[in-house]
Design an enzyme around this catalytic site. Structure first.
Site, PDB file in Angstrom:
ATOM      1  N   ARG A  51       6.578  24.806  -5.049  1.00 21.46           N
ATOM      2  CA  ARG A  51       7.721  26.136  -4.834  1.00 21.46           C
ATOM      3  C   ARG A  51       8.730  25.867  -6.111  1.00 21.46           C
ATOM      4  NH1 ARG A  51       9.326  25.005   1.394  1.00 21.46           N
ATOM      5  NH2 ARG A  51       9.400  22.918   0.286  1.00 21.46           N
ATOM      6  N   LYS A 149      -3.503   9.994   2.095  1.00 23.18           N
ATOM      7  CA  LYS A 149      -2.994   9.675   3.311  1.00 23.18           C
ATOM      8  C   LYS A 149      -1.423   9.899   3.271  1.00 23.18           C
ATOM      9  CE  LYS A 149      -1.076   5.263   3.004  1.00 23.18           C
ATOM     10  NZ  LYS A 149      -0.402   4.805   1.875  1.00 23.18           N
ATOM     11  N   HIS A 179      -6.918   5.146  -2.314  1.00 26.18           N
ATOM     12  CA  HIS A 179      -6.549   4.885  -3.879  1.00 26.18           C
ATOM     13  C   HIS A 179      -7.313   3.454  -4.169  1.00 26.18           C
ATOM     14  CE1 HIS A 179      -2.630   3.109  -3.158  1.00 26.18           C
ATOM     15  NE2 HIS A 179      -2.980   2.349  -4.216  1.00 26.18           N
ATOM     16  N   LYS A 183      -9.988   1.149  -7.178  1.00 24.71           N
ATOM     17  CA  LYS A 183      -9.660   0.065  -8.249  1.00 24.71           C
ATOM     18  C   LYS A 183     -11.029  -0.503  -8.723  1.00 24.71           C
ATOM     19  CE  LYS A 183      -5.101  -0.852  -5.835  1.00 24.71           C
ATOM     20  NZ  LYS A 183      -4.108  -0.883  -6.818  1.00 24.71           N
ATOM     21  N   ASP A 236       0.540   2.163   7.261  1.00 22.08           N
ATOM     22  CA  ASP A 236       0.647   2.496   5.656  1.00 22.08           C
ATOM     23  C   ASP A 236      -0.318   1.662   4.962  1.00 22.08           C
ATOM     24  OD1 ASP A 236       1.978   3.389   3.572  1.00 22.08           O
ATOM     25  OD2 ASP A 236       2.817   1.513   2.976  1.00 22.08           O
ATOM     26  N   HIS A 241      -6.199   0.870   3.422  1.00 20.70           N
ATOM     27  CA  HIS A 241      -6.552  -0.131   2.302  1.00 20.70           C
ATOM     28  C   HIS A 241      -7.160  -1.446   2.835  1.00 20.70           C
ATOM     29  CE1 HIS A 241      -4.129   2.899   0.487  1.00 20.70           C
ATOM     30  NE2 HIS A 241      -3.053   2.310   0.217  1.00 20.70           N
TER      31      HIS A 241
HETATM   32  C1  BG6 Z   1       0.388   2.844  -0.804  1.00 24.62           C
HETATM   33  C2  BG6 Z   1       1.390   2.504   0.320  1.00 24.62           C
HETATM   34  O1  BG6 Z   1      -0.869   3.304  -0.280  1.00 24.62           O
HETATM   35  O2  BG6 Z   1      -0.136   1.819  -1.358  1.00 24.62           O
HETATM   36  C3  BG6 Z   1       2.471   1.817  -0.507  1.00 24.62           C
HETATM   37  O3  BG6 Z   1       1.810   3.831   0.903  1.00 24.62           O
HETATM   38  C4  BG6 Z   1       1.918   0.610  -1.234  1.00 24.62           C
HETATM   39  O4  BG6 Z   1       3.469   1.470   0.562  1.00 24.62           O
HETATM   40  C5  BG6 Z   1       0.781   1.215  -2.119  1.00 24.62           C
HETATM   41  O5  BG6 Z   1       3.381   0.104  -2.148  1.00 24.62           O
HETATM   42  C6  BG6 Z   1       0.450  -0.141  -2.807  1.00 24.62           C
HETATM   43  O6  BG6 Z   1      -0.488   0.371  -3.824  1.00 24.62           O
HETATM   44  P1  BG6 Z   1      -0.861  -0.542  -5.053  1.00 24.62           P
HETATM   45  O7  BG6 Z   1      -1.793   0.253  -5.665  1.00 24.62           O
HETATM   46  O8  BG6 Z   1       0.444  -0.557  -5.821  1.00 24.62           O
HETATM   47  O9  BG6 Z   1      -1.358  -1.748  -4.669  1.00 24.62           O
END
Ligand code: BG6
Length: 491
Positions: A51, A149, A179, A183, A236, A241
């Site tokens: 925007r 997410k 994500h 890794k 979260d 994860h």
């Molecule tokens: C995110 C969370 O998905 O992953 C965060 O919302 C968290 O709270 C992060 O800090 C951690 O990711 P990484 O790759 O730094 O371990």
């Protein structure tokens, strides 16, 4: 030395929310690294849509600043930078109004060129953006959509989001990012399990005593109080994860390393999870909140809500009811402001059935296979060996260490960020490292009752823990009760 990789075909990548935090921190640096590695073709085009009132030139400046902030200087090269900035474009657009959509349409390349639409925006914009895209005719092209997410905050909202995406896109076009799946070590877990014959015969309840999965962060909630207070560590981190790490550790060998075969196996694990015991609650799930100290604020301060019951730490004992794992608990924990940043999966093998050594030699230790995601990506195997020297038989512990950078003889090896791989996989059309809709729903279906029960128990509060510690006492008790101990959280 820059590792060369096979280039992906030319593409148009439209990043909705292209001026936001994720784009600046992750996507722009990821694309730059891929161009630098020769993987992103210079004819590719990245169109940021947002925007803010700016033009392509201003967007290129924003991208240049982001690269200066998030890419180490050693990797910044003027010629590559110029080439990269040349791929960037900008369109001012409103997700919920008419402005900008025709301009976007004109910028998209006609024909069969791959177009990927990355929704780096709040989920409430998913449906309006998908509808606009379908009206644009963008979907006649070789299109795919990328979302991330929070993919819901419970089963019902996850189902509704899935329905909104599926109303416009086929499942083969939907890329749901977790994500953690991008890794390096997570994929190495699959190589370790399925490209080596050594561990698979031992990978079951007969030989594995228990598994510990830890994702510890030293940072706090930082500036995300509002988001975090609505979600907490359970939504979260655990629902996505940690569940993904558990699935990859526990799943059966897929018939092939391809999207549906891998996702079918992960789904079976999710469906085999024993329901969380809500009778007593405390025995299986521990929630914590970090205290403040002289140097750091408390979780309550960071949440901006002195009465919040939102957890910054969760530890859980999880049982998988299937032939492979029945009787072998999986303990998972995650939290903020812990002693160190450490993500690892540790597989504790059962002890030797009998020791032939005299008491003076000491007791044989446990074999623990640790798959470390971060920092210092690698795999170690704890062994018991003889203490060297002529002092008689004495047993001691030592680690077989396969830190990737050293093991490959490339100490300067740069581990690509997860987003580099994931964005290129979107272009390649490989969904193996993305979550299918039914997986997301199965993870919510399992975790929902525990979240609901917690939200209804108004009198229950998370256990406080010191910043820089390993979490609350109750989390230690979770394992002590079973005669076990957590691994140390050390970088
Ligand atoms: C995110 C969370 O998905 O992953 C965060 O919302 C968290 O709270 C992060 O800090 C951690 O990711 P990484 O790759 O730094 O371990």
């Amino acid at each position: 030395m820059v590792a060369r990789t096979i280039p992906v075909p030319p593409f148009d990548l439209v990043v909705f929310g292209g001026t936001g935090d994720l784009a600046r921190r992750k996507l722009i640096p990821a694309l730059y690294h891929r161009l630098r590695a020769g993987q992103m073709p210079p004819e590719a085009r990245v169109i940021a849509a947002a925007r803010s009132d700016m033009d392509a030139e201003a967007y290129r400046r924003l991208a240049e600043d982001a690269l200066a902030e998030f890419v180490p200087k050693d990797y910044l090269d003027a010629a590559i930078l110029a080439q990269f900035l040349g791929t960037l474009d900008y369109v001012r657009l409103d997700a919920t109004a008419d402005r900008g959509w025709d301009a976007l349409d004109r910028k998209l390349t006609e024909g069969d060129r791959i177009s990927a639409f990355y929704l780096s925006v709040a989920p409430r914009f998913f449906a309006p953006i998908c509808e606009r895209l379908s009206k644009l005719g963008a979907l006649r092209r070789n299109a795919r959509i990328v979302v991330e997410k929070p993919l819901g905050r419970d089963l019902a909202s996850a189902r509704s989001l899935n329905a909104q995406l599926s109303a416009v896109f086929a499942e083969e076009q939907i890329y749901r990012i977790d994500h953690y799946l991008g890794k390096e070590t997570v994929q190495n877990l699959m190589a370790l399990r399925f490209a080596n014959a050594l561990f698979e015969p031992l990978w079951n309840a007969r030989h594995v005593d228990h598994v510990q999965i830890t994702v510890a962060e030293s940072v706090g909630i930082e500036g995300r109080g509002d988001y975090y207070d609505r979600n907490g560590a359970m939504r979260d981190m655990v629902q996505n994860h940690l569940m993904q790490l558990l699935c990859l550790t526990a799943m059966e060998p897929p018939s092939a390393y391809c999207a549906d075969a891998v996702r079918d196996e992960k789904l079976k694990v999710l469906k085999s999870l024993e329901p969380i015991d809500l009778g007593t609650g405390a025995e299986q799930v521990v929630r914590g909140q970090y205290r403040g100290n002289g140097a750091h604020s408390s979780a309550l301060e960071d949440l901006g809500n002195q009465h919040s019951r939102t957890e910054s730490f969760v530890a859980m004992k999880i049982a998988i009811s299937n032939w492979r794992w029945s009787g072998t608990p999986f303990y998972v924990r995650t939290g903020k402001r812990l002693r160190a940043r450490l993500s690892e999966i540790a597989v504790f093998f059962r002890p030797a059935p009998h020791s032939i050594f005299p008491a003076a030699a000491g007791k044989p230790g446990r074999n623990v296979l640790s798959i470390r995601l971060q920092p210092h990506e690698g795999i170690t195997l704890g062994m018991t060996i003889k203490d060297p020297g002529p002092g008689g038989m004495r047993l001691t512990g030592a680690e077989l260490d396969m830190t990737f950078a050293e093991g490959l003889g490339r100490p300067d090896l740069r581990m690509p960020d997860a987003y580099e791989r994931l964005v290129m996989d979107v272009i390649r059309g490989d969904q193996t490292l993305f979550m299918r809709g039914d997986e997301v729903e199965a993870a919510w279906a399992w975790i929902d009752p525990a979240i609901t029960e917690w939200e209804e128990r108004q009198d229950a509060r998370p256990s406080p823990y010191d910043s820089g510690s390993s979490g609350p006492e109750d989390a230690l008790m979770l394992l002590h009760r079973d005669g076990r101990r957590w691994r140390e959280i050390a970088a």
